[in-house]
Design a protein around this motif. Structure first.
Motif, PDB file in Angstrom:
ATOM      1  N   GLN A   1      30.996  42.142  30.706  1.00 49.60           N
ATOM      2  CA  GLN A   1      30.196  42.065  31.716  1.00 49.60           C
ATOM      3  C   GLN A   1      30.746  43.234  32.813  1.00 49.60           C
ATOM      4  O   GLN A   1      31.806  43.387  33.079  1.00 49.60           O
ATOM      5  N   PRO A   2      29.744  44.009  33.527  1.00 49.70           N
ATOM      6  CA  PRO A   2      30.101  44.726  34.536  1.00 49.70           C
ATOM      7  C   PRO A   2      30.860  43.893  35.666  1.00 49.70           C
ATOM      8  O   PRO A   2      30.673  42.863  35.936  1.00 49.70           O
ATOM      9  N   ARG A   3      31.974  44.472  36.103  1.00 49.89           N
ATOM     10  CA  ARG A   3      32.755  44.210  37.248  1.00 49.89           C
ATOM     11  C   ARG A   3      32.297  44.633  38.485  1.00 49.89           C
ATOM     12  O   ARG A   3      32.875  45.370  39.202  1.00 49.89           O
ATOM     13  N   SER A   4      31.276  44.097  38.830  1.00 44.97           N
ATOM     14  CA  SER A   4      30.525  44.776  40.021  1.00 44.97           C
ATOM     15  C   SER A   4      31.449  43.765  41.426  1.00 44.97           C
ATOM     16  O   SER A   4      31.786  42.962  41.066  1.00 44.97           O
ATOM     17  N   ALA A   5      31.167  44.661  42.351  1.00 44.82           N
ATOM     18  CA  ALA A   5      31.743  44.227  43.515  1.00 44.82           C
ATOM     19  C   ALA A   5      31.138  42.999  44.097  1.00 44.82           C
ATOM     20  O   ALA A   5      29.996  42.684  44.259  1.00 44.82           O
ATOM     21  N   PRO A   6      31.861  41.963  44.683  1.00 43.42           N
ATOM     22  CA  PRO A   6      31.211  40.568  44.858  1.00 43.42           C
ATOM     23  C   PRO A   6      30.324  40.741  46.296  1.00 43.42           C
ATOM     24  O   PRO A   6      30.680  41.880  47.161  1.00 43.42           O
ATOM     25  N   ALA A   7      29.399  40.029  46.540  1.00 50.78           N
ATOM     26  CA  ALA A   7      28.420  40.242  47.861  1.00 50.78           C
ATOM     27  C   ALA A   7      29.430  39.884  49.027  1.00 50.78           C
ATOM     28  O   ALA A   7      28.888  40.525  50.017  1.00 50.78           O
ATOM     29  N   GLU A   8      30.461  39.030  49.098  1.00 50.34           N
ATOM     30  CA  GLU A   8      31.186  38.990  50.082  1.00 50.34           C
ATOM     31  C   GLU A   8      32.723  39.095  49.713  1.00 50.34           C
ATOM     32  O   GLU A   8      33.268  38.928  48.478  1.00 50.34           O
ATOM     33  N   PRO A   9      33.595  39.021  50.691  1.00 56.64           N
ATOM     34  CA  PRO A   9      35.182  39.406  50.365  1.00 56.64           C
ATOM     35  C   PRO A   9      35.414  38.191  49.905  1.00 56.64           C
ATOM     36  O   PRO A   9      35.394  36.903  50.244  1.00 56.64           O
ATOM     37  N   LEU A  10      36.300  38.289  48.581  1.00 57.57           N
ATOM     38  CA  LEU A  10      36.924  37.048  47.962  1.00 57.57           C
ATOM     39  C   LEU A  10      38.280  37.302  47.973  1.00 57.57           C
ATOM     40  O   LEU A  10      38.699  38.325  47.400  1.00 57.57           O
ATOM     41  N   ASN A  11      38.945  36.542  48.395  1.00 57.07           N
ATOM     42  CA  ASN A  11      40.552  36.709  48.731  1.00 57.07           C
ATOM     43  C   ASN A  11      41.343  35.440  47.869  1.00 57.07           C
ATOM     44  O   ASN A  11      41.082  34.419  48.056  1.00 57.07           O
ATOM     45  N   PRO A  12      41.760  36.081  46.726  1.00 54.63           N
ATOM     46  CA  PRO A  12      42.719  35.201  45.823  1.00 54.63           C
ATOM     47  C   PRO A  12      43.834  34.638  46.518  1.00 54.63           C
ATOM     48  O   PRO A  12      44.708  35.207  47.293  1.00 54.63           O
ATOM     49  N   THR A  13      44.291  33.464  46.222  1.00 57.75           N
ATOM     50  CA  THR A  13      45.456  32.657  47.021  1.00 57.75           C
ATOM     51  C   THR A  13      46.449  33.414  46.267  1.00 57.75           C
ATOM     52  O   THR A  13      46.616  33.857  45.215  1.00 57.75           O
ATOM     53  N   PRO A  14      47.720  33.080  47.086  1.00 52.64           N
ATOM     54  CA  PRO A  14      49.143  33.763  46.299  1.00 52.64           C
ATOM     55  C   PRO A  14      49.251  32.891  45.177  1.00 52.64           C
ATOM     56  O   PRO A  14      49.839  33.388  44.316  1.00 52.64           O
ATOM     57  N   GLU A  15      48.918  31.739  44.985  1.00 52.95           N
ATOM     58  CA  GLU A  15      49.203  31.061  43.598  1.00 52.95           C
ATOM     59  C   GLU A  15      48.433  31.720  42.654  1.00 52.95           C
ATOM     60  O   GLU A  15      49.112  31.983  41.521  1.00 52.95           O
ATOM     61  N   LEU A  16      47.260  31.948  42.773  1.00 49.40           N
ATOM     62  CA  LEU A  16      46.239  32.816  41.774  1.00 49.40           C
ATOM     63  C   LEU A  16      46.991  34.121  41.372  1.00 49.40           C
ATOM     64  O   LEU A  16      47.086  34.566  40.266  1.00 49.40           O
ATOM     65  N   VAL A  17      47.568  34.840  42.394  1.00 45.05           N
ATOM     66  CA  VAL A  17      47.837  36.251  42.280  1.00 45.05           C
ATOM     67  C   VAL A  17      49.275  36.088  41.594  1.00 45.05           C
ATOM     68  O   VAL A  17      49.548  36.785  40.558  1.00 45.05           O
ATOM     69  N   GLY A  18      49.873  35.026  41.754  1.00 49.09           N
ATOM     70  CA  GLY A  18      51.327  34.681  41.043  1.00 49.09           C
ATOM     71  C   GLY A  18      50.819  34.470  39.667  1.00 49.09           C
ATOM     72  O   GLY A  18      51.701  35.006  38.790  1.00 49.09           O
TER      73      GLY A  18
ATOM     74  N   GLN B   1      41.533  39.287  41.831  1.00 47.57           N
ATOM     75  CA  GLN B   1      40.335  39.291  42.483  1.00 47.57           C
ATOM     76  C   GLN B   1      39.096  39.278  41.470  1.00 47.57           C
ATOM     77  O   GLN B   1      37.907  38.811  41.725  1.00 47.57           O
ATOM     78  N   TRP B   2      39.295  40.127  40.285  1.00 45.60           N
ATOM     79  CA  TRP B   2      38.225  40.131  39.347  1.00 45.60           C
ATOM     80  C   TRP B   2      38.049  38.827  38.652  1.00 45.60           C
ATOM     81  O   TRP B   2      36.582  38.403  38.617  1.00 45.60           O
ATOM     82  N   LEU B   3      38.769  37.997  38.737  1.00 45.00           N
ATOM     83  CA  LEU B   3      38.782  36.565  38.025  1.00 45.00           C
ATOM     84  C   LEU B   3      38.349  35.788  38.830  1.00 45.00           C
ATOM     85  O   LEU B   3      37.331  35.058  38.593  1.00 45.00           O
ATOM     86  N   LEU B   4      38.547  35.956  40.223  1.00 43.54           N
ATOM     87  CA  LEU B   4      37.838  35.187  41.259  1.00 43.54           C
ATOM     88  C   LEU B   4      36.391  35.422  41.289  1.00 43.54           C
ATOM     89  O   LEU B   4      35.709  34.507  41.687  1.00 43.54           O
ATOM     90  N   SER B   5      35.857  36.753  41.291  1.00 38.36           N
ATOM     91  CA  SER B   5      34.787  37.226  41.559  1.00 38.36           C
ATOM     92  C   SER B   5      33.906  36.623  40.043  1.00 38.36           C
ATOM     93  O   SER B   5      32.709  36.122  40.354  1.00 38.36           O
ATOM     94  N   LYS B   6      34.377  36.707  38.958  1.00 34.49           N
ATOM     95  CA  LYS B   6      33.792  35.936  37.793  1.00 34.49           C
ATOM     96  C   LYS B   6      33.278  34.430  38.127  1.00 34.49           C
ATOM     97  O   LYS B   6      32.292  34.103  37.889  1.00 34.49           O
ATOM     98  N   ALA B   7      34.488  34.034  38.702  1.00 34.71           N
ATOM     99  CA  ALA B   7      34.059  32.238  38.772  1.00 34.71           C
ATOM    100  C   ALA B   7      33.166  32.415  39.886  1.00 34.71           C
ATOM    101  O   ALA B   7      32.258  31.399  39.625  1.00 34.71           O
ATOM    102  N   LYS B   8      33.018  33.071  41.149  1.00 36.09           N
ATOM    103  CA  LYS B   8      32.137  33.008  41.990  1.00 36.09           C
ATOM    104  C   LYS B   8      30.706  33.285  41.516  1.00 36.09           C
ATOM    105  O   LYS B   8      29.674  32.631  42.045  1.00 36.09           O
ATOM    106  N   SER B   9      30.574  34.428  40.773  1.00 38.34           N
ATOM    107  CA  SER B   9      29.413  34.799  40.148  1.00 38.34           C
ATOM    108  C   SER B   9      28.654  33.552  39.119  1.00 38.34           C
ATOM    109  O   SER B   9      27.393  33.464  39.179  1.00 38.34           O
ATOM    110  N   LYS B  10      29.591  32.768  38.639  1.00 33.58           N
ATOM    111  CA  LYS B  10      29.241  31.653  37.724  1.00 33.58           C
ATOM    112  C   LYS B  10      28.700  30.449  38.517  1.00 33.58           C
ATOM    113  O   LYS B  10      27.852  29.776  37.952  1.00 33.58           O
TER     114      LYS B  10
END
Length: 225
Positions: free
Chosen positions: A170-187, A197-206
């Motif tokens: 699926q195209p990794r389009s920019a989210p409609a609003e800023p999505l900030n992954p938590t330090p735990e997710l980045v880790g 950021q991309w994984l969080l964007s996917k979850a938000k789009s779903k």
């Protein structure tokens, strides 16, 4: 989740992205082949029209049979490329090499203007570039698929991951609003904030009705299982 499991999930993710990239490059080669076939049909129609209004022979360029066979060949190669056939991609590349040499050797010789011949030669070179990329992508794709089948046979592929190949395509389009992954997710993503950021964007789009915090937690749980 231990570091080995995290690394395995990241390797799976990188594999999916590599497959996506190869498929896009193969698709580009296929679309270029189809466009070439359409251009040949257009050239034949224009040649026929000019021959008719000038009183010449409709088949003066080698008969309509040659044009028909050429178009069938091109579209056949396009279909083969769409089925990830390496031989078809190489045959189409060879056809384009012959076309480029013909366009180069006939500049200023045929009835067409030199500008038209230079344009045709430029297109042939452009086609060669993308077909070469397509051949390379085809070879990489088959290697990736072979590796995937081998890993699946060994039970090393996480087939239950919710982030499947379809997600990666699926195209990794920019989210409609800023999505900030938590330090735990980045880790969990090995410090790769872009991937997080991309994984969080996917979850938000779903789950567009859910909060960013909820989506963060969902992704963390999926990577931690």
């Amino acid at each position: 989740m231990d570091s080995a499991t995290t690394q395995e999930k990241l390797v799976d993710f990188q594999h999916l992205i590599a497959v996506e990239t190869a498929r896009k490059q193969i698709r580009n080669a296929q679309l270029l082949t189809v466009f070439t076939g359409v251009a040949v049909i257009a050239a034949w129609l224009v040649g026929t029209f000019v021959a008719n209004i000038s009183g010449g022979s409709v088949n003066q360029s080698g008969s309509g049979y040659y044009w028909t066979l050429e178009v069938l060949f091109i579209f056949g190669m396009g279909y083969g490329i769409s089925r990830y056939n390496v031989l078809c991609s190489r045959l189409m590349f060879g056809y384009s090499v012959v076309g480029a040499l013909h366009a180069l050797l006939t500049i200023g010789v045929t009835s067409l203007g030199i500008s038209a011949r230079i344009g045709a030669l430029s297109y042939k070179i452009y086609a060669l570039y993308y077909l070469w990329i397509g051949i390379d992508a085809m070879q990489r794709y088959h290697l990736l698929m072979k590796k995937e089948r081998s890993l699946a046979a060994d039970g090393a592929v996480n087939t239950r991951s919710q982030f499947t190949e379809q997600d990666a395509l699926q195209p990794r389009s920019a989210p409609a609003e800023p999505l900030n992954p938590t330090p735990e997710l980045v880790g969990l993503c090995g410090g790769d904030s872009t991937q997080a950021q991309w994984l969080l964007s996917k979850a938000k789009s779903k789950h567009p009705d859910r909060s960013v915090a909820w989506c963060n937690q969902q992704v963390i749980e999926q990577l931690s299982t």
